[in-house]
Design a protein around this motif. Structure first.
Motif, short mmCIF file in Angstrom:
data_model
loop_
_atom_site.label_atom_id
_atom_site.label_comp_id
_atom_site.label_asym_id
_atom_site.label_seq_id
_atom_site.Cartn_x
_atom_site.Cartn_y
_atom_site.Cartn_z
N CYS A 147 0.48 -1.68 0.44
CA CYS A 147 -0.33 0.45 -0.03
C CYS A 147 0.69 1.55 0.18
N PRO A 148 0.11 2.18 -0.30
CA PRO A 148 0.63 3.46 -0.65
C PRO A 148 1.74 4.33 0.93
N GLY A 149 2.61 4.14 1.93
CA GLY A 149 3.25 4.39 2.58
C GLY A 149 3.30 3.66 3.49
N CYS A 150 2.97 2.63 2.95
CA CYS A 150 3.37 1.16 3.44
C CYS A 150 4.30 1.02 4.15
N ALA A 165 1.24 15.59 1.73
CA ALA A 165 1.85 15.01 0.25
C ALA A 165 3.29 15.26 -0.16
N PRO A 166 4.48 15.14 -0.29
CA PRO A 166 5.57 15.82 -0.54
C PRO A 166 5.48 16.65 -2.00
N THR A 167 6.33 17.30 -1.90
CA THR A 167 6.16 17.89 -3.72
C THR A 167 7.30 17.47 -4.24
N ARG A 207 11.76 3.34 -7.52
CA ARG A 207 12.38 2.04 -7.54
C ARG A 207 12.05 0.97 -5.79
N ILE A 208 11.20 2.71 -5.37
CA ILE A 208 11.22 1.82 -4.30
C ILE A 208 9.14 1.02 -4.43
N GLY A 209 8.47 1.49 -5.06
CA GLY A 209 7.29 1.18 -6.12
C GLY A 209 5.91 1.29 -4.87
N CYS A 210 6.17 3.22 -4.79
CA CYS A 210 4.96 3.08 -4.19
C CYS A 210 3.90 3.94 -5.01
N SER A 211 2.80 3.65 -5.97
CA SER A 211 2.03 3.61 -6.35
C SER A 211 1.58 5.41 -6.75
N PRO A 212 1.63 5.93 -5.16
CA PRO A 212 1.21 7.32 -6.20
C PRO A 212 2.09 8.08 -6.71
N MET A 213 3.55 7.70 -6.67
CA MET A 213 4.48 8.08 -8.01
C MET A 213 4.66 7.64 -9.39
N THR A 214 4.51 8.67 -10.44
CA THR A 214 4.63 8.62 -11.26
C THR A 214 5.63 9.02 -11.92
N ALA A 265 6.03 12.16 -10.17
CA ALA A 265 4.94 13.51 -9.36
C ALA A 265 4.43 12.83 -8.77
N ILE A 266 3.80 13.45 -7.67
CA ILE A 266 3.35 11.80 -6.94
C ILE A 266 2.03 12.59 -6.39
N ASP A 267 1.16 11.92 -6.00
CA ASP A 267 -0.16 11.87 -6.77
C ASP A 267 -0.52 11.79 -4.82
N LEU A 277 -3.91 9.77 -2.86
CA LEU A 277 -2.86 8.57 -3.15
C LEU A 277 -2.35 8.55 -1.78
N CYS A 278 -0.88 9.06 -2.30
CA CYS A 278 -0.15 9.63 -1.43
C CYS A 278 -0.40 9.39 0.08
N ILE A 279 0.16 9.23 1.47
CA ILE A 279 -0.41 9.33 2.79
C ILE A 279 0.97 10.14 3.64
N GLY A 280 2.11 11.12 2.62
CA GLY A 280 2.64 11.39 3.23
C GLY A 280 3.61 10.76 4.39
N CYS A 281 4.30 9.80 3.88
CA CYS A 281 4.43 9.08 4.75
C CYS A 281 6.47 9.47 4.88
N GLY A 282 6.57 10.12 3.72
CA GLY A 282 7.79 11.10 3.60
C GLY A 282 8.96 10.03 3.39
N PHE A 283 8.89 8.76 3.43
CA PHE A 283 9.84 8.24 2.66
C PHE A 283 10.63 8.30 1.17
N CYS A 284 10.03 8.46 0.45
CA CYS A 284 10.62 8.49 -0.57
C CYS A 284 11.60 10.10 -1.06
N ALA A 285 11.21 10.96 -0.19
CA ALA A 285 12.08 11.93 0.19
C ALA A 285 13.56 11.40 0.62
S1 SF4 Z 1 5.45 9.92 0.76
FE1 SF4 Z 1 6.16 9.12 -0.63
S2 SF4 Z 1 6.34 6.76 0.09
FE2 SF4 Z 1 5.03 7.78 1.68
S3 SF4 Z 1 3.25 7.57 0.04
FE3 SF4 Z 1 3.39 9.54 -0.03
S4 SF4 Z 1 4.74 9.00 -2.29
FE4 SF4 Z 1 4.59 6.73 -1.88
#
Ligand code: SF4
Ligand code: SF4
Length: 581
Positions: free
Chosen positions: A347-350, A526-528, A542-549, A556-558, A561-569
């Motif tokens: 899931c997004p942000g898992c 969500a991050p920008t 490569r982290i495979g989070c679905s909000p990212m395209t 871009a981050i949708d 869908l994004c829960i704002g966990c910040g891992f991608c950053a």
């Molecule tokens: S902050 Fe990044 S890693 Fe977390 S849910 Fe949103 S897109 Fe995925």
């Protein structure tokens, strides 16, 4: 009054009507909703046990104590509980003991496709198989009567199609609230203490019981012949009966509600009425082989496939190909839009994602386990390299390490799975001088089956607060000295800790702890992405989070869908992903 119910809802309703007072189980699709629905009825006590054997033992205890009890699990769960099942068959049960066990033909949500009718024969207990929700409700009562009349556990088998499809169920009067004063526990060592001397005596009782049950199978109203015209006599049970009725509307039927023991005389009666006997059954030729043993020619597996679940169309197609029914024109193909294939992913942000990404970065060989985190095996993470069955990962990694492979290795197991069957192999690892690393991805819930509690959550199925079992304290108690509890969103800490543990010569355990985001419904902004800073390296994808395209000039981050966990950053080498402060 009537109501539309799923098979699982009807089983729960049937359990309530039949006066079942104690229910125990382990969640597993397609059986999960039986216990959840049952727990809401007045007078019901229900609990999720850490595994199916424990649930079976709780059910046995309640039945020995004189109450009517129910145990629920999916098909593979009966493998875990089989040890207790085979012996409670010998002891008998005192109060009724009903085991609701759900097979999963086609493996919609399972690691194998096993036909649990074999368990009834192997453990010498009765098996009933309802064909719709109304029968599911009624058969619980029948099962209770059989259990108490013949002093035997009864398995009530369903399949996914029956468990989850819905049909009309007749509502009945509320059962009288029977207040039973606590009775003294029946002390009867020769019946309930299965030392060899007693077990040898009970073995004879079981054989006698089977003979009586075989006679009962001939007369019980849940096995019956439906007279029809035509030359064909069809034998079917469960949901296969529904398909067969549509495909062979003219045939004479032997409808079986009891699939073990089977009624020899009824089968002979059917064969005497028709020119040809056909068995329609999913998976193994269980009924067919029995018919053959009676010396009756029968068509079954030579016509219908033994892999995957049936449908009316599938049964018709194979019956027509064998010349049993007229060929019908294929229905016009349904026009469906060509949708892009969407692979399953976390899931997004898992909170499991940073752990699997770290394991990928460190090229760790991972022995995995059963749960939503098994999705760590899917690309782009691709960080799980085996998954055998519940609780196997820790024993597997110990074996791999004993084989002295070159790689860094680790077992990854979820919290509920750890309590299910991870503790014994954890002790084995210590007591046999192992030096493996175990990572418990602890999202504080049994997530995959729908957020059921487990011994680590601190509350029960009935909503009561209870002490919660600490995984790290338990690991220390059994002898692990190197134990760390980490927040998975601190990615540097995740990387450093896994590197440290998998390089160590001592056995070690990491608890990666953060609640399942779907359970706590946490959502931050969500991050920008600063496209000027982004150099399109693709690391974040490569982290495979679905909000990212991928978009022109970057990523871009949708925000929907994004829960704002910040891992991608935390993985972006250019610091182009900005987390709102
Ligand atoms: S902050 Fe990044 S890693 Fe977390 S849910 Fe949103 S897109 Fe995925
Ligand atoms: S990781 Fe950073 S630099 Fe690389 S593509 Fe993603 S946003 Fe751009």
């Amino acid at each position: 009054m009537k109501k539309i119910m799923s098979g699982n809802e009807a089983l729960a309703y049937g359990a309530y009507l039949a006066g079942i007072k104690v229910g125990a189980g382990y969640p597993g699709t397609p059986s999960t909703e039986v216990l959840e629905n049952y727990s809401r009825y007045p007078g019901a006590y229900a609990e999720w046990s850490p595994n199916e054997k424990v649930a079976m033992d709780v059910g046995i205890g309640a039945a020995l104590g004189g109450k009517r009890a129910m145990v629920t699990m999916k098909h593979v769960g009966l493998n875990v509980a089989a040890d207790s099942l085979f012996t409670v068959s010998y002891t008998g049960t005192n109060g009724a003991l009903i085991i609701i066990n759900s097979d999963d033909p086609s493996m919609h949500s399972s690691q194998n496709e096993q036909d649990n009718r074999h368990y009834a024969r192997a453990s010498k207990v009765v098996m009933l198989e309802p064909a719709d929700s109304e029968e599911a409700k009624r058969f619980v009562k029948v099962a209770v009567e059989i259990s108490e009349t013949f002093d035997t556990p009864v398995i009530l088998r369903t399949t996914t199609r029956l468990s989850h499809s819905r049909c009309i169920v007749a509502l009945e009067d509320e059962p009288a609230d029977i207040v039973v004063e606590p009775a003294a526990y029946e002390r009867n060592a020769s019946k309930y203490v299965m030392v060899p001397m007693n077990a040898r005596q009970r073995r004879l009782v079981v054989e006698e019981r089977l003979k009586k049950l075989a006679e009962y199978a001939e007369t019980t109203p849940i096995n019956f012949i439906e007279p029809g015209g035509g030359d064909i006599g069809v034998i079917a049970a469960g949901v296969s009966y529904q398909y067969a009725k549509e495909v062979f509307p003219e045939a004479t039927f032997l409808k079986l509600g009891m699939v073990y023991p089977l009624p020899k005389q009824l089968i002979r009666d059917l064969a005497g009425r028709v020119k040809q006997v056909v068995v329609v059954e999913e998976l193994d030729p269980f009924i067919e082989e029995h018919v053959r043993l009676l010396g009756i020619p029968v068509k079954g597996r030579e016509v219908f496939p033994g892999i995957a679940e049936f449908s009316q169309g599938r049964v018709r197609k194979h019956a027509a190909a064998a010349g049993l029914v007229p060929k019908v024109a294929d229905p016009p193909a349904v026009q469906t839009p060509q949708l892009p294939v969407r692979p399953p992913m976390l899931c997004p942000g898992c909170a499991h994602r940073p752990v699997f990404y770290a394991l990928q970065r460190l090229r760790v060989a991972v022995m995995g386990d059963i749960g939503c985190y098994t999705l760590g095996a899917a690309p782009p993470l691709g960080s799980m390299h085996s998954c055998i069955c519940m609780g196997a990962s820790i024993g597997n990694v110990h074996g791999v390490d004993r084989a002295k492979v070159k790689d860094r290795t680790a077992a990854v197991i979820g919290d509920s799975t750890f309590f299910h069957s991870g503790i014994a192999p954890l002790i084995n690892l210590i007591s046999n001088g192992g030096n493996s690393t175990v990572i418990v991805v602890d999202n504080r819930i049994t997530a995959m089956t729908g957020h059921q509690p487990h011994p680590g959550t601190g509350w029960t199925l009935m909503g009561k607060e209870v002490p919660n079992v600490s995984i790290d304290a338990l690991a220390r108690a059994v002898g692990f000295k190197k134990v760390d509890v980490i927040n998975p969103y601190d990615f540097k800490l995740v990387l450093d800790t896994i590197r440290d543990h998998t390089s160590s010569d001592e056995p070690s355990l990491i608890v990666s702890q953060y609640p399942c985001v779907l359970n706590i419904r946490e959502k931050k902004p969500a991050p920008t992405v600063d496209l000027d800073a982004c150099n399109e390296c693709g690391t974040c994808l490569r982290i495979g989070c679905s909000p990212m395209t991928k978009v022109d000039g970057g990523v871009a981050i949708d925000p929907a869908l994004c829960i704002g966990c910040g891992f991608c950053a935390s993985v972006c080498p250019q610091s182009a992903i900005k987390v709102p402060s």
